[in-house]
Design a protein around this motif. Sequence first.
Motif, PDB file in Angstrom:
ATOM      1  N   UNK A 120       0.836  -1.202   0.000  1.00 13.71           N
ATOM      2  CA  UNK A 120       0.000   0.000   0.000  1.00 13.71           C
ATOM      3  C   UNK A 120       0.871   1.252   0.000  1.00 13.71           C
ATOM      4  N   UNK A 121       1.930   1.245   0.787  1.00  9.79           N
ATOM      5  CA  UNK A 121       2.859   2.369   0.833  1.00  9.79           C
ATOM      6  C   UNK A 121       3.556   2.541  -0.515  1.00  9.79           C
ATOM      7  N   UNK A 122       3.948   1.434  -1.136  1.00  8.75           N
ATOM      8  CA  UNK A 122       4.595   1.486  -2.442  1.00  8.75           C
ATOM      9  C   UNK A 122       3.637   2.039  -3.499  1.00  8.75           C
ATOM     10  N   UNK A 123       2.373   1.634  -3.447  1.00  8.27           N
ATOM     11  CA  UNK A 123       1.373   2.129  -4.395  1.00  8.27           C
ATOM     12  C   UNK A 123       1.169   3.632  -4.217  1.00  8.27           C
ATOM     13  N   UNK A 124       1.120   4.111  -2.975  1.00  7.27           N
ATOM     14  CA  UNK A 124       0.960   5.551  -2.723  1.00  7.27           C
ATOM     15  C   UNK A 124       2.181   6.317  -3.234  1.00  7.27           C
ATOM     16  N   UNK A 125       3.380   5.766  -3.020  1.00  7.50           N
ATOM     17  CA  UNK A 125       4.586   6.409  -3.543  1.00  7.50           C
ATOM     18  C   UNK A 125       4.529   6.491  -5.060  1.00  7.50           C
ATOM     19  N   UNK A 170      -3.568  23.466  -7.662  1.00  4.52           N
ATOM     20  CA  UNK A 170      -4.432  22.296  -7.813  1.00  4.52           C
ATOM     21  C   UNK A 170      -4.255  21.784  -9.234  1.00  4.52           C
ATOM     22  N   UNK A 171      -4.214  20.453  -9.391  1.00  7.48           N
ATOM     23  CA  UNK A 171      -4.058  19.895 -10.729  1.00  7.48           C
ATOM     24  C   UNK A 171      -4.493  18.443 -10.767  1.00  7.48           C
ATOM     25  N   UNK A 172      -4.678  17.958 -11.978  1.00  8.05           N
ATOM     26  CA  UNK A 172      -5.046  16.578 -12.239  1.00  8.05           C
ATOM     27  C   UNK A 172      -3.845  15.909 -12.892  1.00  8.05           C
ATOM     28  N   UNK A 173      -3.369  14.798 -12.299  1.00  9.70           N
ATOM     29  CA  UNK A 173      -2.214  14.129 -12.900  1.00  9.70           C
ATOM     30  C   UNK A 173      -2.640  13.239 -14.065  1.00  9.70           C
ATOM     31  N   UNK A 174      -1.681  12.638 -14.728  1.00  8.70           N
ATOM     32  CA  UNK A 174      -1.974  11.849 -15.923  1.00  8.70           C
ATOM     33  C   UNK A 174      -2.691  10.540 -15.609  1.00  8.70           C
ATOM     34  N   UNK A 175      -2.714  10.130 -14.345  1.00  5.08           N
ATOM     35  CA  UNK A 175      -3.417   8.906 -13.945  1.00  5.08           C
ATOM     36  C   UNK A 175      -4.839   9.194 -13.464  1.00  5.08           C
ATOM     37  N   UNK A 176      -5.239  10.466 -13.455  1.00  4.26           N
ATOM     38  CA  UNK A 176      -6.602  10.807 -13.061  1.00  4.26           C
ATOM     39  C   UNK A 176      -6.771  11.161 -11.599  1.00  4.26           C
ATOM     40  N   UNK A 177      -5.687  11.397 -10.870  1.00  3.23           N
ATOM     41  CA  UNK A 177      -5.771  11.795  -9.463  1.00  3.23           C
ATOM     42  C   UNK A 177      -5.705  13.305  -9.373  1.00  3.23           C
ATOM     43  N   UNK A 178      -6.558  13.882  -8.547  1.00  6.76           N
ATOM     44  CA  UNK A 178      -6.587  15.326  -8.338  1.00  6.76           C
ATOM     45  C   UNK A 178      -5.746  15.645  -7.108  1.00  6.76           C
ATOM     46  N   UNK A 179      -4.807  16.578  -7.243  1.00  6.88           N
ATOM     47  CA  UNK A 179      -3.853  16.920  -6.192  1.00  6.88           C
ATOM     48  C   UNK A 179      -3.946  18.391  -5.831  1.00  6.88           C
ATOM     49  N   UNK A 180      -3.593  18.684  -4.579  1.00  2.45           N
ATOM     50  CA  UNK A 180      -3.446  20.063  -4.104  1.00  2.45           C
ATOM     51  C   UNK A 180      -2.094  20.167  -3.407  1.00  2.45           C
ATOM     52  N   UNK A 181      -1.328  21.187  -3.782  1.00  2.00           N
ATOM     53  CA  UNK A 181      -0.083  21.501  -3.065  1.00  2.00           C
ATOM     54  C   UNK A 181      -0.299  22.856  -2.426  1.00  2.00           C
ATOM     55  N   UNK A 182      -0.130  22.934  -1.098  1.00  2.00           N
ATOM     56  CA  UNK A 182      -0.385  24.205  -0.413  1.00  2.00           C
ATOM     57  C   UNK A 182       0.859  25.097  -0.411  1.00  2.00           C
ATOM     58  N   UNK A 183       0.725  26.263   0.221  1.00  7.37           N
ATOM     59  CA  UNK A 183       1.811  27.246   0.227  1.00  7.37           C
ATOM     60  C   UNK A 183       3.055  26.773   0.968  1.00  7.37           C
ATOM     61  N   UNK A 184       2.908  25.781   1.824  1.00  8.49           N
ATOM     62  CA  UNK A 184       4.063  25.238   2.538  1.00  8.49           C
ATOM     63  C   UNK A 184       4.687  24.065   1.788  1.00  8.49           C
ATOM     64  N   UNK A 185       4.110  23.680   0.659  1.00  7.20           N
ATOM     65  CA  UNK A 185       4.661  22.599  -0.150  1.00  7.20           C
ATOM     66  C   UNK A 185       4.058  21.232   0.122  1.00  7.20           C
ATOM     67  N   UNK A 186       3.103  21.144   1.065  1.00  6.95           N
ATOM     68  CA  UNK A 186       2.500  19.848   1.367  1.00  6.95           C
ATOM     69  C   UNK A 186       1.594  19.415   0.231  1.00  6.95           C
ATOM     70  N   UNK A 246      -3.636  14.331  -1.894  1.00 10.13           N
ATOM     71  CA  UNK A 246      -4.380  13.707  -2.982  1.00 10.13           C
ATOM     72  C   UNK A 246      -5.843  13.585  -2.611  1.00 10.13           C
ATOM     73  N   UNK A 247      -6.719  13.955  -3.543  1.00  8.05           N
ATOM     74  CA  UNK A 247      -8.147  13.745  -3.366  1.00  8.05           C
ATOM     75  C   UNK A 247      -8.385  12.232  -3.393  1.00  8.05           C
ATOM     76  N   UNK A 248      -9.129  11.681  -2.423  1.00  7.74           N
ATOM     77  CA  UNK A 248      -9.317  10.228  -2.377  1.00  7.74           C
ATOM     78  C   UNK A 248     -10.115   9.669  -3.552  1.00  7.74           C
TER      79      UNK A 248
END
Length: 166
Positions: free
Chosen positions: A38-43, A130-146, A149-151
């Motif tokens: 599961x950790x490898x898949x998230x990475x 905010x952006x959508x990656x090529x695999x269809x996951x929606x991501x947010x990176x905040x001002x601190x760099x964190x 991923x939208x579930x």
Amino acid sequence: MAATDWIQAGADAFAALGTVGAFGVGLVLFRREHRREESHAEDSRRAQAAKVSAWVAVQHARDGKPELMFHVHNASDMPIYETALPLPARPGEEAESEFVGLVPPGQTIQRPAPADWLSSYYSPEPVQLEFLDSAGWFWTRDEQGFLCRNPERMSPDTNRDGKPAG
């Protein structure tokens, strides 16, 4: 009961405990392997998103005047889609976003930042993205760099909220 019966009963009990113990060890090892996978898949899911960043910095226009620009950099090997820069809103105001759209692989896209930001600008700093990656996951990176991923995974017939498009 004869001594041989006691020995047999003891051996049977020992075998039963060994079986239960082996099952327990197997279960623990299975859970550990599952967590590792599961950790490898998230990475793997984060690999592209980790290579995307955004910041605001001053750039000098052709006439020499400073202008504040958003920079969105995609250092991955695949494009990112539906890229937007949410702008901070004052209390009681509706939040707006600077829509960027597609950012090709290995490129930095620039968009003008609000002109009134220039008065409080000090040095380059990260901005929310905010952006959508090529695999269809929606991501947010905040001002601190964190990076978050939208579930819900996007599909061609859903929107950013994971609800049916249309």
